[in-house]
Design a protein around this motif. Structure first.
Motif, PDB file in Angstrom:
ATOM      1  N   GLY A  91       0.790  -0.976  -0.334  1.00 17.55           N
ATOM      2  CA  GLY A  91       0.127   0.116  -0.208  1.00 17.55           C
ATOM      3  C   GLY A  91       0.972   0.956  -0.103  1.00 17.55           C
ATOM      4  O   GLY A  91       2.172   1.752   0.568  1.00 17.55           O
ATOM      5  N   TRP A  92      -0.151   2.568  -0.968  1.00 11.85           N
ATOM      6  CA  TRP A  92       1.238   3.520  -0.776  1.00 11.85           C
ATOM      7  C   TRP A  92       0.128   4.866  -0.523  1.00 11.85           C
ATOM      8  O   TRP A  92      -1.016   4.609  -0.057  1.00 11.85           O
ATOM      9  N   ARG A  93       0.679   5.978  -0.573  1.00  5.74           N
ATOM     10  CA  ARG A  93      -0.126   7.188  -0.339  1.00  5.74           C
ATOM     11  C   ARG A  93      -1.205   6.966  -1.648  1.00  5.74           C
ATOM     12  O   ARG A  93      -0.696   7.370  -2.841  1.00  5.74           O
ATOM     13  N   LYS A  94      -2.382   7.199  -1.209  1.00  4.70           N
ATOM     14  CA  LYS A  94      -3.100   7.553  -2.276  1.00  4.70           C
ATOM     15  C   LYS A  94      -3.989   6.059  -2.822  1.00  4.70           C
ATOM     16  O   LYS A  94      -4.526   5.360  -3.278  1.00  4.70           O
ATOM     17  N   ILE A  95      -2.993   5.081  -2.567  1.00  4.61           N
ATOM     18  CA  ILE A  95      -2.894   3.739  -3.045  1.00  4.61           C
ATOM     19  C   ILE A  95      -3.116   2.763  -1.874  1.00  4.61           C
ATOM     20  O   ILE A  95      -2.180   1.657  -1.388  1.00  4.61           O
ATOM     21  N   PRO A  96      -3.706   2.216  -0.897  1.00  7.53           N
ATOM     22  CA  PRO A  96      -3.605   1.988   0.453  1.00  7.53           C
ATOM     23  C   PRO A  96      -3.706   0.367  -0.072  1.00  7.53           C
ATOM     24  O   PRO A  96      -3.035  -0.554   1.334  1.00  7.53           O
ATOM     25  N   PHE A  97      -4.809  -0.365  -0.579  1.00  3.05           N
ATOM     26  CA  PHE A  97      -4.863  -2.211  -0.935  1.00  3.05           C
ATOM     27  C   PHE A  97      -4.389  -2.299  -2.183  1.00  3.05           C
ATOM     28  O   PHE A  97      -5.724  -2.081  -3.343  1.00  3.05           O
ATOM     29  N   ALA A  98      -3.422  -2.826  -2.337  1.00  2.16           N
ATOM     30  CA  ALA A  98      -2.884  -3.446  -3.186  1.00  2.16           C
ATOM     31  C   ALA A  98      -2.275  -4.120  -3.425  1.00  2.16           C
ATOM     32  O   ALA A  98      -1.791  -5.422  -2.630  1.00  2.16           O
ATOM     33  N   TYR A  99      -1.639  -5.144  -4.626  1.00  2.00           N
ATOM     34  CA  TYR A  99      -0.739  -6.508  -4.154  1.00  2.00           C
ATOM     35  C   TYR A  99       0.550  -5.829  -5.440  1.00  2.00           C
ATOM     36  O   TYR A  99       0.330  -5.541  -7.589  1.00  2.00           O
ATOM     37  N   TYR A 100       1.630  -7.134  -5.522  1.00  2.00           N
ATOM     38  CA  TYR A 100       2.388  -7.163  -6.224  1.00  2.00           C
ATOM     39  C   TYR A 100       2.554  -8.413  -7.050  1.00  2.00           C
ATOM     40  O   TYR A 100       2.008  -9.339  -6.006  1.00  2.00           O
ATOM     41  N   MET A 101       2.326  -9.041  -7.924  1.00  2.00           N
ATOM     42  CA  MET A 101       2.719 -10.315  -8.670  1.00  2.00           C
ATOM     43  C   MET A 101       3.894 -10.742  -9.058  1.00  2.00           C
ATOM     44  O   MET A 101       4.573  -9.847  -9.320  1.00  2.00           O
ATOM     45  N   GLN A 102       4.564 -11.330  -8.310  1.00  2.00           N
ATOM     46  CA  GLN A 102       6.026 -11.914  -8.719  1.00  2.00           C
ATOM     47  C   GLN A 102       6.302 -11.540 -10.245  1.00  2.00           C
ATOM     48  O   GLN A 102       5.786 -12.054 -10.957  1.00  2.00           O
ATOM     49  N   GLY A 103       7.151 -11.017 -10.352  1.00  2.00           N
ATOM     50  CA  GLY A 103       7.610 -10.720 -11.712  1.00  2.00           C
ATOM     51  C   GLY A 103       7.181  -9.990 -12.399  1.00  2.00           C
ATOM     52  O   GLY A 103       7.291  -9.902 -13.740  1.00  2.00           O
ATOM     53  N   VAL A 104       6.079  -9.417 -12.343  1.00  2.00           N
ATOM     54  CA  VAL A 104       5.050  -8.050 -12.851  1.00  2.00           C
ATOM     55  C   VAL A 104       5.737  -6.229 -12.586  1.00  2.00           C
ATOM     56  O   VAL A 104       5.337  -6.620 -10.601  1.00  2.00           O
ATOM     57  N   ARG A 105       6.019  -5.939 -12.922  1.00  2.00           N
ATOM     58  CA  ARG A 105       5.906  -4.463 -12.906  1.00  2.00           C
ATOM     59  C   ARG A 105       4.863  -3.607 -11.728  1.00  2.00           C
ATOM     60  O   ARG A 105       5.608  -3.652 -10.710  1.00  2.00           O
ATOM     61  N   GLU A 106       4.014  -3.801 -12.350  1.00  2.00           N
ATOM     62  CA  GLU A 106       2.887  -3.041 -11.613  1.00  2.00           C
ATOM     63  C   GLU A 106       1.967  -3.657 -10.255  1.00  2.00           C
ATOM     64  O   GLU A 106       1.945  -4.741 -11.016  1.00  2.00           O
ATOM     65  N   ALA A 162      -0.301  12.506 -14.724  1.00  2.00           N
ATOM     66  CA  ALA A 162       0.736  12.468 -15.354  1.00  2.00           C
ATOM     67  C   ALA A 162       1.419  12.973 -16.618  1.00  2.00           C
ATOM     68  O   ALA A 162       1.093  12.360 -17.071  1.00  2.00           O
ATOM     69  N   VAL A 163       2.106  14.132 -17.086  1.00  2.00           N
ATOM     70  CA  VAL A 163       2.285  14.333 -18.473  1.00  2.00           C
ATOM     71  C   VAL A 163       2.921  13.408 -19.539  1.00  2.00           C
ATOM     72  O   VAL A 163       3.604  13.197 -20.353  1.00  2.00           O
ATOM     73  N   CYS A 164       4.269  12.420 -18.370  1.00  2.00           N
ATOM     74  CA  CYS A 164       4.949  11.543 -18.874  1.00  2.00           C
ATOM     75  C   CYS A 164       4.679  10.130 -17.796  1.00  2.00           C
ATOM     76  O   CYS A 164       4.991   9.736 -16.445  1.00  2.00           O
ATOM     77  N   ARG A 165       3.464   9.172 -18.572  1.00  2.00           N
ATOM     78  CA  ARG A 165       3.888   8.266 -18.000  1.00  2.00           C
ATOM     79  C   ARG A 165       4.408   7.544 -17.314  1.00  2.00           C
ATOM     80  O   ARG A 165       4.470   6.517 -16.791  1.00  2.00           O
ATOM     81  N   ASP A 166       5.404   6.732 -18.099  1.00  2.00           N
ATOM     82  CA  ASP A 166       7.013   6.752 -17.820  1.00  2.00           C
ATOM     83  C   ASP A 166       7.931   7.110 -16.957  1.00  2.00           C
ATOM     84  O   ASP A 166       8.307   6.556 -16.077  1.00  2.00           O
ATOM     85  N   ASN A 167       8.179   8.297 -16.989  1.00  2.00           N
ATOM     86  CA  ASN A 167       9.163   9.556 -15.323  1.00  2.00           C
ATOM     87  C   ASN A 167       8.196   8.781 -14.024  1.00  2.00           C
ATOM     88  O   ASN A 167       8.218   8.944 -13.151  1.00  2.00           O
ATOM     89  N   ARG A 168       6.855   8.885 -14.249  1.00  2.00           N
ATOM     90  CA  ARG A 168       6.007   8.834 -12.727  1.00  2.00           C
ATOM     91  C   ARG A 168       5.923   7.460 -12.920  1.00  2.00           C
ATOM     92  O   ARG A 168       5.968   7.394 -11.381  1.00  2.00           O
ATOM     93  N   SER A 169       6.138   6.482 -13.284  1.00  2.00           N
ATOM     94  CA  SER A 169       6.170   5.127 -12.897  1.00  2.00           C
ATOM     95  C   SER A 169       7.335   3.925 -12.624  1.00  2.00           C
ATOM     96  O   SER A 169       7.547   3.293 -12.391  1.00  2.00           O
ATOM     97  N   MET A 170       8.326   5.453 -13.460  1.00  2.00           N
ATOM     98  CA  MET A 170       9.798   4.749 -12.963  1.00  2.00           C
ATOM     99  C   MET A 170      10.983   5.994 -12.629  1.00  2.00           C
ATOM    100  O   MET A 170      11.114   6.619 -13.317  1.00  2.00           O
ATOM    101  N   SER A 171      11.089   6.128 -11.145  1.00  2.00           N
ATOM    102  CA  SER A 171      12.350   6.654 -11.203  1.00  2.00           C
ATOM    103  C   SER A 171      13.381   6.705 -11.845  1.00  2.00           C
ATOM    104  O   SER A 171      13.846   5.470 -12.038  1.00  2.00           O
ATOM    105  N   ALA A 172      14.592   7.943 -11.389  1.00  2.00           N
ATOM    106  CA  ALA A 172      15.623   7.253 -12.708  1.00  2.00           C
ATOM    107  C   ALA A 172      16.872   7.954 -11.888  1.00  2.00           C
ATOM    108  O   ALA A 172      16.290   9.291 -11.456  1.00  2.00           O
TER     109      ALA A 172
END
Length: 469
Positions: free
Chosen positions: A13-28, A335-345
């Motif tokens: 869970g994160w700020r604004k997304i409190p209930f979620a899960y990761y599946m092994q080997g899946v990014r999102e 967000a103006v760039c989906r990639d920038n918003r979903s991947m820190s660099a």
């Protein structure tokens, strides 16, 4: 009946997304309803649960499994809550060092070799902090990432923290059977993104005699070992005449996707070979001719033409990259760039940037959005200039740019690529500059020209006729 959270699932869970899960080997991460989430919290191996619709649904989707009493979920599977924003991935430049001397390297503002590199112990601390921010997937890049003296140790450290290596950007020089075996033994099968700048032109682009032969050997080895292999090829006056033969060879070798990238006017490229740059419309013209020929052939390899056109032969479908949204798709608060918003660099000297393609631009101007050597990663993902930049919305961009605010195409192009907007921002020198290549695309009739050239294929992003007429 006793249940546990499946080993391949991690509750998060994160700020604004409190209930979620990761599946092994899946990014999102995938979101859960409150009812599903609290039901999964009770799947601890100790609570006796009655079967109901929610439990049956969770079990059917593989999120939970029946177990013996006391068979608790793994530590990785247990719920963790993070107080930063949700960012599932990190593009990590582990070293700036490289065995090649590429004419177009976007990491550099000049021709001086990059010498910055992550110290292994400091990198392990960063990995701990990434895990503690809920980051899941990594792209490892450089420089040449395999030049880091502890490359495989870094891979193992990522995996040991319950995260995984999704992609590796490499020139292929150091790929050997032994290295691939080590990666497989570590349970790591990333997408191998290998740079190959064309038959007959690769050595010149890379500044390394023998690079073409070695890179082709690396591509062949990755495909042979079952690694999904994607090739990235620069497009400019040096490489243009070799692209057709290059694409044929890549498909013959079993490459899953080739991405053609217009060599844009980065600091180093302009210094070394700026006259070889293809202006945007010359690039469109050349790539449209190539795409039309490709579409008439019998192909299995996906062809992506950067910032212009993606071809998916298995579906006989295409997507025009300048068209971010088709009819009714515009979301002004995105967000103006989906990639920038979903991947820190993060660069090899610890600088946090919206995307690594911007790193040389920021470096040349002494600008910083934050450095993880100076400020803890979690803080940078909670507040500050970096967060303000990657969370900027389409509506905010349009309101800040007079040309975009009055443009009838904006809700389809959404201002174009932010890296190119930055590159062409001129005196503004900010992230709100218009991407002029997209202006040319829409204003000069390229949408219609693509439709005509791709007749018989399905357009995945349709714009109303009255908008483009």
């Amino acid at each position: 009946m006793y249940y546990r959270v499946s080993d391949k699932i991690a509750l998060r869970g994160w700020r604004k997304i409190p209930f979620a899960y990761y599946m092994q080997g899946v990014r999102e991460a995938a979101e859960l309803s409150a009812g599903e989430f609290f039901a999964m919290l009770l799947c601890d191996g100790y609570t006796d649960l009655e079967e109901n619709d929610t439990i049956r649904s969770l079990e059917g989707r593989g999120l939970i499994e029946r177990c013996e009493k006391g068979d608790a979920p793994s530590e990785w599977s247990k719920y963790r809550r993070f107080d930063n924003i949700y960012i599932p991935a990190m593009n990590l430049m582990i070293t700036g060092k490289c065995n090649c001397n590429c004419l177009h390297c976007f990491n550099a503002a000049d021709n001086a070799p990059l010498m910055s590199e992550w110290d292994f112990d400091e990198l392990c601390i960063l990995l701990d902090r990434a895990r503690d921010c809920g980051i899941n997937a990594f792209t490892l890049t450089g420089g040449e990432p395999m030049m880091h003296p502890r490359f495989m140790d870094i891979v193992r450290e990522i995996m040991s923290r319950g995260m995984y290596v999704e992609k590796i950007n490499t020139n292929g020089w150091f790929i050997t059977q032994e290295l691939l075996d080590q990666m497989k033994d570590a349970g790591c099968r990333p997408v191998m993104k290998i740079s190959f700048d064309g038959l007959g032109s690769h050595d010149k682009m890379r500044g390394h005699k023998g690079a073409e032969r070695r890179t082709l050997e690396a591509i062949e080895l990755c495909v042979k070992n079952g690694f999904t292999t994607r090739v990235q090829t620069q497009v400019n006056r040096i490489t243009l005449d070799f692209l057709g033969r290059t694409l044929s060879l890549m498909e013959e070798m079993g490459v899953a996707e080739t991405k053609l990238i217009r060599t844009s006017e980065s600091e180093r490229w302009v210094l070394n070979a700026g006259e070889a740059t293809l202006p945007a419309e010359e690039y469109y013209e050349s790539m449209l001719g190539l795409a039309a020929v490709y579409a008439r052939g019998d192909h299995s390899m996906d062809l992506r033409i950067w910032q212009f056109l993606d071809l998916y032969p298995s579906q006989r479908a295409y997507a025009m990259e300048p068209v971010m949204y088709g009819v009714g798709g515009y979301r002004g608060r995105a967000a103006v760039c989906r990639d920038n918003r979903s991947m820190s660099a993060i660069s090899s000297d610890g600088e946090l940037v919206p995307c690594l393609q911007m790193s040389g631009w920021f470096k040349a101007r002494g600008m910083s959005l934050g450095n993880v050597h100076e400020t803890e990663l979690g803080h940078l993902l909670r507040e500050g200039k970096y967060l303000d930049t990657i969370c900027r919305t389409f509506d905010e961009l349009r309101d800040s740019n007079s040309k975009c605010s009055g443009c009838r195409y904006f809700e389809y192009c959404c201002g174009g690529c932010r890296a190119l907007g930055l590159l062409y921002s001129g005196e503004r020198a900010d992230m709100d500059g218009e991407d002029i290549t997209k202006c040319l695309f829409f204003e000069n009739g390229w949408y219609r020209r693509v439709e005509e050239a791709m007749e018989g294929w399905r357009n995945m992003r349709i714009i109303p006729a009255d908008i483009i007429s």
